[in-house]
Structures are given as structure tokens and as C-alpha cells.
Design a protein around this motif. Structure first.
Motif, PDB file in Angstrom:
ATOM      1  N   ALA A  46      -5.002   6.315   8.131  1.00  0.00           N
ATOM      2  CA  ALA A  46      -3.670   6.429   8.342  1.00  0.00           C
ATOM      3  C   ALA A  46      -3.161   7.738   9.295  1.00  0.00           C
ATOM      4  CB  ALA A  46      -2.781   7.023   6.765  1.00  0.00           C
ATOM      5  N   THR A  98       0.811  -1.116   0.185  1.00  0.00           N
ATOM      6  CA  THR A  98      -0.006   0.013  -0.045  1.00  0.00           C
ATOM      7  C   THR A  98       1.025   1.117  -0.014  1.00  0.00           C
ATOM      8  OG1 THR A  98      -1.706  -1.097   1.258  1.00  0.00           O
ATOM      9  CG2 THR A  98      -1.592   1.267   1.334  1.00  0.00           C
ATOM     10  N   GLN A  99       1.756   1.356   0.830  1.00  0.00           N
ATOM     11  CA  GLN A  99       2.870   2.485   0.882  1.00  0.00           C
ATOM     12  C   GLN A  99       3.553   2.755  -0.376  1.00  0.00           C
ATOM     13  OE1 GLN A  99       5.065   1.343   4.186  1.00  0.00           O
ATOM     14  NE2 GLN A  99       3.506   1.471   5.644  1.00  0.00           N
ATOM     15  N   VAL A 141       6.321   8.294   3.433  1.00  0.00           N
ATOM     16  CA  VAL A 141       5.362   7.938   2.234  1.00  0.00           C
ATOM     17  C   VAL A 141       4.310   9.074   2.825  1.00  0.00           C
ATOM     18  CG1 VAL A 141       3.490   6.710   1.088  1.00  0.00           C
ATOM     19  CG2 VAL A 141       5.764   5.570   1.626  1.00  0.00           C
ATOM     20  N   ALA A 163       6.825   4.405   6.331  1.00  0.00           N
ATOM     21  CA  ALA A 163       5.614   4.690   6.234  1.00  0.00           C
ATOM     22  C   ALA A 163       5.416   6.342   6.382  1.00  0.00           C
ATOM     23  CB  ALA A 163       4.650   4.195   7.386  1.00  0.00           C
TER      24      ALA A 163
END
Length: 452
Positions: free
Chosen positions: A345, A38-39, A372, A369
């Protein structure tokens, strides 16, 4: 799209089954891989957004003058529960700079909407603008009304306006000149930029939504769509101020009456049939939803329509090509993923920091994370800042700091859209409109003449 295709159902079952089995055997590894994937996806999305900012700076689309006989132009405006705003719309359409003997205009009003019909028939109108009653039928959506009157259209070119629109008076002339002079014989549609002005500042929350909404539009119509157009890629059309070659529009089947963002679907459908899209410079001004109670249903409808569009155009990839698939993923898929995950998030980051502080530990969330998130936020801020400057809307440091709150509200609309897609997939959430001050018209006419 009424249901998933067999292939889509199969893909969903395989993905969910594989994910469930992986969780059962290797939960920690599976969750880590999903997070990393996803990142990486959002990292690619942020990088592409920066590319669009760079490409869109090549402002080669200066206004052009018509050098050929002007074609007959059809103007459609689908109205529903708009009695208060009809006289304003008629005044603005009457101010369009185009030969009246080459104009055909239709105000499309549902048969049961007596107040709007009465207001339209009693207001002074130019001879070329008529009132057309749309017969009862399902679904009761804007695209169904547009399709009804597409059959009655006699123009060579056609454009669609909404009830609250204030188009630049020279917009039709620019579109006609672009179609006539374009070296691209496959050019089917031109999208005018939509610019948000906020003449009504009624409360603190309204002012916050107005400013964020205006920047969101500026980022989309002044950066993203021009960037995609200059890369020769398709994009989701705006719901208004798109100018079509009417023969191509008819051949494409018009609008999907069941899609509540019929404009987004149509942009990719034209592409799949071998046609190209372009952009214009002369804008259409609009006002934003007045408050959260108006903004949330509108955003819910947009996201629900994006889900429908994603479902329709992933049933088969035939005709999309690489460019079409990238554009569909970045615009439709990226918007849905961002809206669905942003609040989660932000909550995860805040929870990580707070738990660490309460435990007396240094708040050190995963570096990749956070990187990003920082890059994604910076790309969004950059796109918003460039777009805001081009559109002439304010975007201060305070607006930038507050923008994650606005983006998190998207997650609320996303959750609502998922539910509505299941229980009311074809229901059209109507956004209420009200007349603007006279000073707003004067401001927009002046602003529309600027080249930024």
C-alpha cells in the motif's frame, strides 16, 4: 495443523477459481471490487481498533490482595541455548513474592543442550526450583517441552516465563487472588502485560527497532487485549506470563507442539471449549531483539504461527461463536492482512504520487483509499500513544512519523513467513538473548510498582 481440511481446500479453490474467471472476463471491474472490499475491511478494522482504545480506558482491573489460602503454584521456563542468561533468570524467579513451600519451579532444558544444563545446575537456586531434562523428540519446540513438564506439575495454578523475563515479584499473588475472587467460574487464564525496556542501545537501527517494538507491545498488551477482555472476547495469549488453572490446561490438552505461536492458538482453543480469558496489572519486563538480524526471525516465527493458528481455527467455526470469530479475525486475520499488504500500500501510494509529478500532473490518488490509510494510521498511532503512556515507554512525534517504515518491515517478515510455512512449517526460530545490566533489574522492579 499439518494440512488444509477438505472444506478449506474447497473454499480456496472456489475463491481462486472465481477470482481467475472474473479477471478473465472483467479484469478492471474485478480489481476495483477487490480493492474496495479490502479497503472496507481495513476501515472496519481501524474503527474496531478505536473502539478497543475507548473500552480499554475503563481501568477496572486494579491490583487485588489475596484473601484466601494461597494455592500451590507451578512455574515453568523452557530454555534452549540460554547458558549466558540462566543465572539472571534464576535470580529473578527467586525474587518472586510467594511462600516458598507453595512453589514448584522447573527449568526445562533439552537433553542435548549441555552448556545451558551446566549453567543451570551450577547456579545457586532456591529449593523449590529444579532442573528438568526434556528427552529428545520432535518437533524441538517450546510447547513440546512445556507439555512434557505439564505432566510433572503439581500446582493448582501454573505460569510460564521466558529466559529473558523479569516478572513483577507480586504477579503470582495477584493472579491467585483474581482466580479466587473472580465471579466468573469459567475463568481459565490471566495474561500479564509484557512491557519492553531497552537497556542496550548499540546502534541507530537497534534504537529504532527497540522503540517501535516497545510501542507495538504497549499497544497490544495495554490497549488491545484489555479492550477485548472487557468486551468478553477471546484473544491470542502472549508467549509468557500467562497464568492458568492447571486442571483446565490439562483438560484442554496443553499446548500444540507443532504451532510456533502456541500461545495464540491456546487462547482461542480455551475459548472454544467454553472458557474465558482475563488480564492482570502486574507486568513482566522484557528486552527487545537487539537488531534487524534478530528481529526478523522472531517476527517471521510469530507470523508463521499466526498463519498456523488461522488455519487451525478456520477448519471449523463450531464453538467460536460470533464474538470468537470477530476476535480471531481482528487479531490473527487483521495482523496477517496488515503485515502482508502494508508495504504494498505504501509503495502504491508513493508510486502514484511520483508518476503524477513526473508527468506534470497533480498527485491526486483515489480519495477513499487515502482516507482508509489515514484512518488506519491514525488508529494505530492512537492505540500506540495510549499504550505507551500506560506502559511508561517513549513515543515521540518522530517515532510516529517513522512507524510506517517499521510496519513495512512486517511485510518482509510476512513474505519470509509464507515461505517458511511451506518449506519448514514446524521449525522454531530461536531469538538470542543476553544478560541485562544490573540497573535494568532495579528499574523494572520500580516500574512494576506503578499503576498507570
Amino acid at each position: 495443523m499439518r494440512s488444509l481440511s477438505f472444506l478449506q481446500r474447497l473454499v480456496v479453490l472456489v475463491v481462486l477459481g472465481s477470482f481467475g474467471a472474473s479477471l478473465w472476463w472483467q479484469r478492471d471491474v474485478t480489481l476495483s471490487l477487490v480493492m474496495v472490499a479490502t479497503q472496507i475491511g481495513f476501515l472496519i478494522l481501524a474503527a474496531f481498533r478505536i473502539v478497543l482504545v475507548i473500552v480499554s480506558r475503563q481501568r477496572s482491573d486494579a491490583p487485588v490482595e489475596d484473601s484466601h489460602p494461597l494455592p500451590v503454584y507451578t512455574i515453568l521456563a523452557a530454555l534452549h541455548d540460554e547458558a549466558d542468561i540462566v543465572p539472571q533468570l534464576i535470580r529473578r524467579l527467586a525474587a518472586i513474592d510467594y511462600p516458598q513451600d507453595r512453589l514448584q519451579g522447573m527449568l526445562l532444558i533439552e537433553a542435548h543442550d549441555t552448556p545451558t544444563l551446566t549453567a543451570a545446575e551450577s547456579a545457586p537456586r532456591p529449593d523449590w526450583l529444579e532442573v528438568v531434562i526434556v528427552p529428545p523428540g520432535d518437533p524441538m519446540t517450546k510447547p513440546r517441552a512445556l507439555n512434557h513438564d505439564l505432566r510433572l506439575s503439581t500446582g493448582d495454578l501454573l505460569t510460564v516465563y521466558d529466559a529473558e523475563d523479569h516478572p513483577d515479584p507480586g504477579q503470582l499473588r495477584e493472579a491467585a487472588a483474581r482466580f479466587s475472587d473472580s465471579p466468573d467460574s469459567r475463568l481459565a487464564c490471566l495474561q500479564a502485560p509484557l512491557r519492553i525496556s531497552a537497556p542496550h542501545e548499540t546502534s541507530r537501527d537497534s534504537a529504532f527497532l527497540h522503540r517501535q517494538f516497545a510501542v507495538e507491545y504497549a499497544s497490544l498488551f495495554e490497549v488491545t487485549l484489555p479492550g477485548l477482555a472487557r468486551l468478553g472476547m477471546p484473544f491470542p495469549l502472549g508467549g509468557t506470563s500467562n497464568h492458568f488453572r492447571i486442571d483446565v490446561l490439562r483438560a484442554a490438552g496443553g499446548w500444540d507442539p507443532f504451532n510456533v505461536t502456541e500461545d495464540a492458538d491456546l487462547g482461542f482453543r480455551l475459548w472454544r471449549q467454553g472458557w474465558h480469558l482475563g488480564i492482570m496489572t502486574r507486568p513482566t519486563h522484557e528486552v527487545p531483539p537487539n537488531a534487524l538480524k534478530d528481529w526478523l526471525p522472531q517476527r517471521t516465527r510469530w507470523l508463521k504461527g499466526f498463519m498456523q493458528t488461522w488455519g487451525v481455527h478456520t477448519r471449523t467455526l463450531s464453538g467460536l461463536g460470533f464474538a470468537g470469530l470477530v476476535a480471531l479475525t481482528v487479531t490473527i486475520g487483521g495482523t496477517l492482512a496488515s503485515a502482508g499488504l502494508h508495504a504494498l500500500a505504501v509503495s502504491w501510494l508513493l508510486a502514484t504520487v511520483m508518476i503524477s509529478l513526473l508527468a506534470g500532473l497533480p498527485p491526486i490518488p483515489p480519495a477513499f483509499a487515502v482516507s482508509v490509510m489515514i484512518l488506519g494510521t491514525a488508529a494505530a498511532w492512537l492505540s500506540g500513544q495510549i499504550g505507551a503512556r500506560r506502559a511508561g515507554v517513549p513515543y515521540s512525534a518522530n517515532d510516529m512519523i517513522m512507524s510506517p517504515i517499521y510496519w513495512s518491515l512486517m511485510s518482509l517478515a510476512f513474505a519470509h513467513a509464507v515461505w517458511r510455512l511451506v518449506v519448514e512449517p514446524f521449525t522454531w526460530d530461536k531469538t538470542p538473548h543476553r544478560p541485562d545490566p544490573v540497573t535494568f533489574d532495579v528499574h523494572c522492579v520500580h516500574a512494576g510498582r506503578q499503576v498507570v
